[in-house]
Design an enzyme around this catalytic site. Structure first.
Site, PDB file in Angstrom:
ATOM      1  CG  ASP A 155      -2.090   0.928   1.100  1.00 33.37           C
ATOM      2  OD1 ASP A 155      -1.862   2.150   0.945  1.00 33.37           O
ATOM      3  OD2 ASP A 155      -3.241   0.453   1.142  1.00 33.37           O
TER       4      ASP A 155
ATOM      5  CB  ALA B  64      -5.335   7.882  -7.098  1.00 32.07           C
TER       6      ALA B  64
ATOM      7  CE1 TYR C 221      -9.806  10.611  -8.358  1.00 27.47           C
ATOM      8  CE2 TYR C 221     -10.967  11.910 -10.006  1.00 27.47           C
ATOM      9  CZ  TYR C 221      -9.974  11.009  -9.674  1.00 27.47           C
ATOM     10  OH  TYR C 221      -9.136  10.520 -10.648  1.00 27.47           O
TER      11      TYR C 221
END
Length: 370
Positions: free
Chosen positions: A58, A80, A181
């Protein structure tokens, strides 16, 4: 020859970029957590080239990031969480992955000299694209109010309520961050550019427009619109179109995106810049849905225009790619119909779990669609 790390590189953009870099003679390593929403928990994707070294980890894990950077000369940061709608109710997950994950990468780079850093940003940072008013003057649109949208008046107006005509959006347009976002992607590009300036690492931020192509995650209801439409059509269901479907977007082939990333890794003039990567053309959502239906042999399935809107969505945005031509020597090479035919060929035999209705209910339950 260089050693390149692609964060988030097991996704469909990363896989195409990896293939592009391997052809150039580069060594390629990928750091990816194989997010189940994207990869379905199936392990290493079959489409990832065999010569790519996959590190499962990660981007928020400092130890994983430091390990992945060993022996690396250049980095393309694609990692992302994506999707406007989901970002509006998974705020901590999106901000943690996108903003915090980027800061973890940059923290690790303090102790790891780098030749080049490329970060993937998004057209979402613009909010509405650029427009012309009746006098021919370039202007930004006024924000569409909830009352306007509830009344089904979809087109943005000028500050004085005047009618506007959409035009290609250049990098000079100030950001208008209308979703979590969008804010995350702006954070990512600014963090990387600030780091590059401070530590003399040549850094490029690429603002991707609507990317499509083989290997897209068909079962992720928050991914690109063409993958969502394809998932519906493969299950003999109508694509769901928000508003009236006349919103305009710029659909760019993943092959062109991969080539732009590769160019950004080597073109010195691009360093320090934010650069649009799109096709430079626009098409309405209605037309793209109809074209995809025809190419898939599903002409009998008519798109369902819902007349609903999603909080955070914008009306028109398509790319001015003049700067990409100037600084990267970039020119789109895939015509839309050719790209759709390629996509249709890949879709043969693919299984898509249609989760669009579940996602729509989730958004509606939170008041994010009206």
């Amino acid at each position: 020859m260089a050693s390149v790390l692609i964060t988030g590189g097991a996704g469909f953009i990363g896989a195409h970029l990896a293939a592009e870099l391997l052809q150039s003679g580069d060594d390629v390593r990928v750091l990816d957590n194989l997010e189940p929403q994207v990869h379905g928990g199936t392990g290493r994707p079959e489409y990832l080239p065999d010569d790519v070294e996959l590190v499962v980890g990660d981007v928020r894990d400092p130890e994983a990031v430091r390990g992945a950077l060993q022996g690396i000369d250049r980095v393309v940061h694609l990692a992302a969480r994506v999707g406007v709608g989901q970002s509006m109710y998974e705020l901590a997950e999106y901000t943690g992955t996108n903003a915090h994950g980027t800061s973890v990468l940059l923290q690790a780079l303090l102790d790891h000299p780098l030749e080049r850093l490329v970060v993937a940003s998004s057209m979402s940072v613009y909010g509405e694209g650029l427009y012309r008013d009746p006098a021919g003057e370039v202007t930004a649109a006024a924000t569409r109010s909830r009352e306007q949208l509830q009344a089904g008046r979809w087109e943005p107006c000028g500050p004085g309520g005047e009618e506007l005509v959409p035009m290609p959006t250049p990098e000079s347009k100030p950001p208008s961050l209308s979703s979590v976002y969008a804010l995350n992607k702006f954070d990512q590009e600014r963090l990387c550019l600030l780091f590059g300036e401070a530590y003399q690492v040549p850094t490029v931020a690429l603002r991707f427009f609507n990317v499509y192509g083989p290997y897209q995650a068909l079962s992720n209801p928050y991914t690109g619109v063409l993958a969502i439409f394809a998932s519906r059509l493969l299950n003999d269901r109508s694509p769901l179109v928000f508003e009236d479907g006349e919103q305009r977007r710029d659909f760019v082939s993943v092959h062109d995106i991969a080539r732009a990333c590769s160019l950004a890794l080597t073109r010195d003039r691009a360093a320090g810049h934010v650069i649009n990567v799109g096709s430079g053309r626009s098409i309405t959502v209605n037309k793209i849905a109809t074209r995809l239906s025809r190419i898939l042999g599903k002409e009998h399935i008519v798109p369902e225009v819902t007349g609903k809107y999603r909080v955070g969505d914008i009306r028109h945005c398509f790319a001015d790619i003049g700067l990409a031509r100037e600084l990267l020597g970039f020119e789109p090479q895939t015509e839309l119909d050719d790209g759709l035919v390629e996509l249709a060929g890949w879709l043969e035999g693919q299984v898509a779990v249609d989760s669009v209705d579940t996602a729509a209910k989730e958004l509606a339950s939170r008041g994010l669609t009206v």
